[in-house]
Design a protein around this motif. Structure first.
Motif, PDB file in Angstrom:
ATOM      1  N   ALA A 150       0.789  -1.233   0.000  1.00  0.00           N
ATOM      2  CA  ALA A 150       0.000   0.000   0.000  1.00  0.00           C
ATOM      3  C   ALA A 150       0.823   1.285   0.000  1.00  0.00           C
ATOM      4  N   GLY A 151       2.126   1.195  -0.079  1.00  0.00           N
ATOM      5  CA  GLY A 151       2.947   2.406  -0.067  1.00  0.00           C
ATOM      6  C   GLY A 151       2.994   3.027   1.327  1.00  0.00           C
ATOM      7  N   ILE A 152       4.127   3.595   1.686  1.00  0.00           N
ATOM      8  CA  ILE A 152       4.234   4.182   3.027  1.00  0.00           C
ATOM      9  C   ILE A 152       4.395   5.689   2.933  1.00  0.00           C
ATOM     10  N   LYS A 153       3.560   6.411   3.694  1.00  0.00           N
ATOM     11  CA  LYS A 153       3.575   7.866   3.662  1.00  0.00           C
ATOM     12  C   LYS A 153       4.396   8.400   4.830  1.00  0.00           C
ATOM     13  N   ARG A 154       4.175   7.851   6.012  1.00  0.00           N
ATOM     14  CA  ARG A 154       4.856   8.376   7.201  1.00  0.00           C
ATOM     15  C   ARG A 154       4.859   7.310   8.292  1.00  0.00           C
ATOM     16  N   VAL A 155       5.942   7.302   9.084  1.00  0.00           N
ATOM     17  CA  VAL A 155       6.090   6.322  10.165  1.00  0.00           C
ATOM     18  C   VAL A 155       6.473   7.062  11.447  1.00  0.00           C
ATOM     19  N   VAL A 156       5.786   6.730  12.547  1.00  0.00           N
ATOM     20  CA  VAL A 156       6.183   7.201  13.882  1.00  0.00           C
ATOM     21  C   VAL A 156       6.528   5.953  14.693  1.00  0.00           C
ATOM     22  N   VAL A 157       7.794   5.810  15.090  1.00  0.00           N
ATOM     23  CA  VAL A 157       8.195   4.601  15.814  1.00  0.00           C
ATOM     24  C   VAL A 157       8.756   4.955  17.184  1.00  0.00           C
ATOM     25  N   THR A 158       8.317   4.195  18.178  1.00  0.00           N
ATOM     26  CA  THR A 158       8.820   4.341  19.549  1.00  0.00           C
ATOM     27  C   THR A 158       9.410   2.996  19.946  1.00  0.00           C
ATOM     28  N   THR A 159      10.688   3.001  20.389  1.00  0.00           N
ATOM     29  CA  THR A 159      11.320   1.720  20.688  1.00  0.00           C
ATOM     30  C   THR A 159      11.433   1.469  22.189  1.00  0.00           C
ATOM     31  N   PHE A 160      11.438   0.198  22.539  1.00  0.00           N
ATOM     32  CA  PHE A 160      11.631  -0.288  23.906  1.00  0.00           C
ATOM     33  C   PHE A 160      12.824  -1.237  23.794  1.00  0.00           C
ATOM     34  N   ARG A 245      16.771  -9.103  26.847  1.00  0.00           N
ATOM     35  CA  ARG A 245      16.907  -9.398  25.422  1.00  0.00           C
ATOM     36  C   ARG A 245      15.640  -9.065  24.683  1.00  0.00           C
ATOM     37  N   CYS A 246      15.781  -8.714  23.422  1.00  0.00           N
ATOM     38  CA  CYS A 246      14.714  -8.367  22.472  1.00  0.00           C
ATOM     39  C   CYS A 246      14.415  -6.874  22.519  1.00  0.00           C
ATOM     40  N   HIS A 247      14.326  -6.322  21.325  1.00  0.00           N
ATOM     41  CA  HIS A 247      13.876  -4.942  21.189  1.00  0.00           C
ATOM     42  C   HIS A 247      12.420  -4.970  20.732  1.00  0.00           C
ATOM     43  N   SER A 248      11.615  -4.087  21.319  1.00  0.00           N
ATOM     44  CA  SER A 248      10.206  -3.990  20.956  1.00  0.00           C
ATOM     45  C   SER A 248       9.963  -2.609  20.350  1.00  0.00           C
ATOM     46  N   GLU A 249       8.988  -2.521  19.460  1.00  0.00           N
ATOM     47  CA  GLU A 249       8.725  -1.248  18.793  1.00  0.00           C
ATOM     48  C   GLU A 249       7.227  -1.050  18.592  1.00  0.00           C
ATOM     49  N   ALA A 250       6.743   0.108  19.012  1.00  0.00           N
ATOM     50  CA  ALA A 250       5.374   0.512  18.683  1.00  0.00           C
ATOM     51  C   ALA A 250       5.479   1.324  17.398  1.00  0.00           C
ATOM     52  N   ILE A 251       4.867   0.804  16.336  1.00  0.00           N
ATOM     53  CA  ILE A 251       5.020   1.422  15.010  1.00  0.00           C
ATOM     54  C   ILE A 251       3.670   1.938  14.539  1.00  0.00           C
ATOM     55  N   ASN A 252       3.617   3.226  14.246  1.00  0.00           N
ATOM     56  CA  ASN A 252       2.424   3.822  13.658  1.00  0.00           C
ATOM     57  C   ASN A 252       2.750   4.166  12.209  1.00  0.00           C
ATOM     58  N   VAL A 253       1.934   3.675  11.293  1.00  0.00           N
ATOM     59  CA  VAL A 253       2.206   3.858   9.858  1.00  0.00           C
ATOM     60  C   VAL A 253       1.015   4.529   9.182  1.00  0.00           C
ATOM     61  N   GLU A 254       1.306   5.549   8.392  1.00  0.00           N
ATOM     62  CA  GLU A 254       0.288   6.094   7.486  1.00  0.00           C
ATOM     63  C   GLU A 254       0.625   5.575   6.097  1.00  0.00           C
ATOM     64  N   LEU A 255      -0.309   4.868   5.506  1.00  0.00           N
ATOM     65  CA  LEU A 255      -0.068   4.277   4.186  1.00  0.00           C
ATOM     66  C   LEU A 255      -0.592   5.192   3.078  1.00  0.00           C
ATOM     67  N   GLU A 256      -0.058   4.992   1.889  1.00  0.00           N
ATOM     68  CA  GLU A 256      -0.527   5.784   0.738  1.00  0.00           C
ATOM     69  C   GLU A 256      -1.951   5.380   0.346  1.00  0.00           C
ATOM     70  N   ARG A 257      -2.204   4.079   0.420  1.00  0.00           N
ATOM     71  CA  ARG A 257      -3.495   3.552  -0.028  1.00  0.00           C
ATOM     72  C   ARG A 257      -4.131   2.740   1.106  1.00  0.00           C
ATOM     73  N   PRO A 258      -5.450   2.552   1.062  1.00  0.00           N
ATOM     74  CA  PRO A 258      -6.115   1.811   2.147  1.00  0.00           C
ATOM     75  C   PRO A 258      -5.594   0.375   2.265  1.00  0.00           C
ATOM     76  N   LEU A 259      -5.451  -0.089   3.493  1.00  0.00           N
ATOM     77  CA  LEU A 259      -5.082  -1.489   3.732  1.00  0.00           C
ATOM     78  C   LEU A 259      -5.699  -1.876   5.075  1.00  0.00           C
ATOM     79  N   LYS A 260      -6.677  -2.727   5.034  1.00  0.00           N
ATOM     80  CA  LYS A 260      -7.365  -3.148   6.257  1.00  0.00           C
ATOM     81  C   LYS A 260      -6.410  -3.984   7.115  1.00  0.00           C
ATOM     82  N   PRO A 261      -6.570  -3.973   8.443  1.00  0.00           N
ATOM     83  CA  PRO A 261      -5.724  -4.808   9.304  1.00  0.00           C
ATOM     84  C   PRO A 261      -5.665  -6.255   8.820  1.00  0.00           C
TER      85      PRO A 261
END
Lengths: 339, 339
Positions: A150-160, A245-261
């Motif tokens: 769906a193409g990616i417009k913008r990403v906001v990522v917060t890491t743990f 151990r393990c890195h976790s990430e909360a990822i918020n993505v705005e896509l170019e086109r619709p994509l249902k979960p």
């Protein structure tokens, strides 16, 4: 590189957290090893480590060390070691797979996660390939199928990020601080600027003038390079958490086109190396404890973000010592043996 | 309420984590107390707690309990207790300050953080006022000055929530699990579905069909109500972390109009109850360990987000038992005594 049936592999930083994981992975994946050369600092020289049923003695790394006969070298030590020995090894005709930040952004060095951009290995003019930061790797593994769908417009990522991302000394520090605090003793901080046990540090790497951490800048730049999306809009906040151990990430993505979960889940499920682990009704979601020692990047909590058009939220957990470092390096070595 | 020089205060849930913090705060702030009535379940009845130099015996809360003479009641127990006693107390003419989720979203119940929307206390037709979820309060404290300075377009918030948000039993669980793991014993999970020590749970509350946690929904709805911005675009990811006290939040904001980090810092510094703690070059940034026991909402890592027009990133840490709960409730009681 000339195709052989077995290869001589050198590991610089063999006794560190990533080095030890590399030996396990060479075992598990039955990497076609002719022999191993293990290098570390003076302090660890002489240690004996086992791999593929044989024992290997750790050699001290010095300016006099001869690397003759080595086909590949994996470097996971300090930036200074990568800077000094990366160039020397490559000048000696050895293929270098480097885990530091030294070469990653150079135009003539590919930055590779095999499942995402294996094709970048076709051009290695300096005989050096870099592997990404351990937070970038799971991020691009999760973003790639969404980018294609769906193409990616913008990403906001917060890491743990877990302490093993800093290395074995930081794992010891978390354990020692915890032990001391449980006994009502003082928790000394040496590796990190402040106590990490039962605390959070919103600080990974060093700060620039704008107030960004170097880790945040790395994620932005490396993601753009690997996804071949130089204008990708991405912002990151990186936080150290009291997890081993393990890195976790909360990822918020705005896509170019619709994509249902549902469709995002299907696209992610088709991605090699990604495990969709997402059934909240059964309390199934990725956690560091479950992903530890696993090769897959766990992706869950895939849900619509109604605050924007074509928004999605994801929660991604990946073993930073495996896919984030050692596994990715060995996978690249495997790709190179097949070229 | 009739203005008096001293008031009779009832605390329902006096022996819980928030109840005990409330007694400390009444002490520190010299709340004009005529007397205290402390209520808890049968298990804790008979305990003696001190406040303002006097000792108060905890009474068992039963359907027969008489509340005669009480001016204010603070409730911080379970949703069931709030539902049952909130209505009874208010029918008896007592002003109720409730910490549960039961009344927050009702149109005729104000949801108040005094520094943000004290004016909402002017209309209390049911004699009930709710205090927000302990993650909403620091969020609106940080957003309010930005909303006034430049308008808010969209918010992406990721939380790092300590176990005390769940209560005293969860604090014991983290300590017990940690103690057992350090002794190589099994870590039993009873309060949470999985081990929280050295782990992360991306799950707070219960999940809805779309895969959102109830905590995430609360943050969205409560923020809109308090900021009087019913169409505010906001998405949240809530994560439990192995920290005892303080909730931390990575907040990404898209503003309507440009606002440089320098000006955002100035606007935040003027907000009562907010402490701007932001000098990365000196390693000064908010951490749970520093904010524990403090009244202020700590705001730091204020920096530009170049991935969007008028973007800002913030890192906010606040003591969930104080400003997130007990302090906010006592501040509301103070406001009501001044009306």
């Amino acid at each position: 590189m000339k195709k052989k049936s077995k290869y001589v592999l050198g590991i610089l930083g063999a006794t560190g957290a990533v080095g030890k994981e590399t030996l396990d992975i060479l075992d598990e994946r039955k990497f076609p090893l002719e022999s191993l050369r293990l290098f570390a600092s003076k302090r660890s020289a002489g240690e004996v480590l086992s791999c593929q049923g044989r024992e290997w003695k750790v050699e001290e790394l010095t300016p006099e060390t001869s690397f003759a006969g080595i086909d590949f070298a994996l470097i996971s030590a300090t930036d200074a070691i990568s800077r000094e020995y990366g160039a020397r090894l490559s000048a000696a005709g050895i293929l270098v797979i480097d885990d530091s930040g030294v070469f990653r952004m150079e135009d003539d060095v590919p930055l590779v996660v095999p499942e995402v951009n294996r094709q970048a290995l076709r051009s290695m003019p300096r005989r050096i390939v870099s592997i990404p930061n351990c937070t970038t790797t799971p991020l691009v593994m999760a973003l790639k199928p969404l980018q294609e769908a769906a193409g990616i417009k913008r990403v906001v990522v917060t890491t743990f990020q877990s302490v093993s991302g800093t290395g074995a000394a930081a794992m010891d520090e978390l354990m020692n601080q915890t032990r001391n605090l449980m006994a009502f003793r003082e928790a000394k901080a040496e590796v990190y600027p402040y106590q990490i046990a039962f605390n959070l540090l919103p600080h990974i790497g060093s700060f620039n003038e704008g107030g960004d951490c170097s880790e945040e800048i790395k994620i932005m730049r490396e993601t753009r390079k690997i996804l071949e999306a130089p204008a990708l809009r991405l912002t990151a906040t990186t936080v150290r958490v009291p997890v081993l151990r393990c890195h976790s990430e909360a990822i918020n993505v705005e896509l170019e086109r619709p994509l249902k979960p549902h469709d995002a889940r299907a696209a992610l499920a088709e991605m090699p190396g990604v495990l969709v682990y997402d059934d909240p009704s059964k309390k199934l979601y990725p956690m560091p404890l479950d992903a530890t020692g696993k090769d897959d990047v766990f992706v869950g909590r895939i849900r619509e973000d109604e605050s924007t058009a074509n928004g999605l939220n994801l929660w991604v957990v990946s073993d930073n010592l495996r896919k984030g470092a050692a596994l990715n390096a060995v996978q690249i070595a495997e790709c190179l043996t097949e070229h």
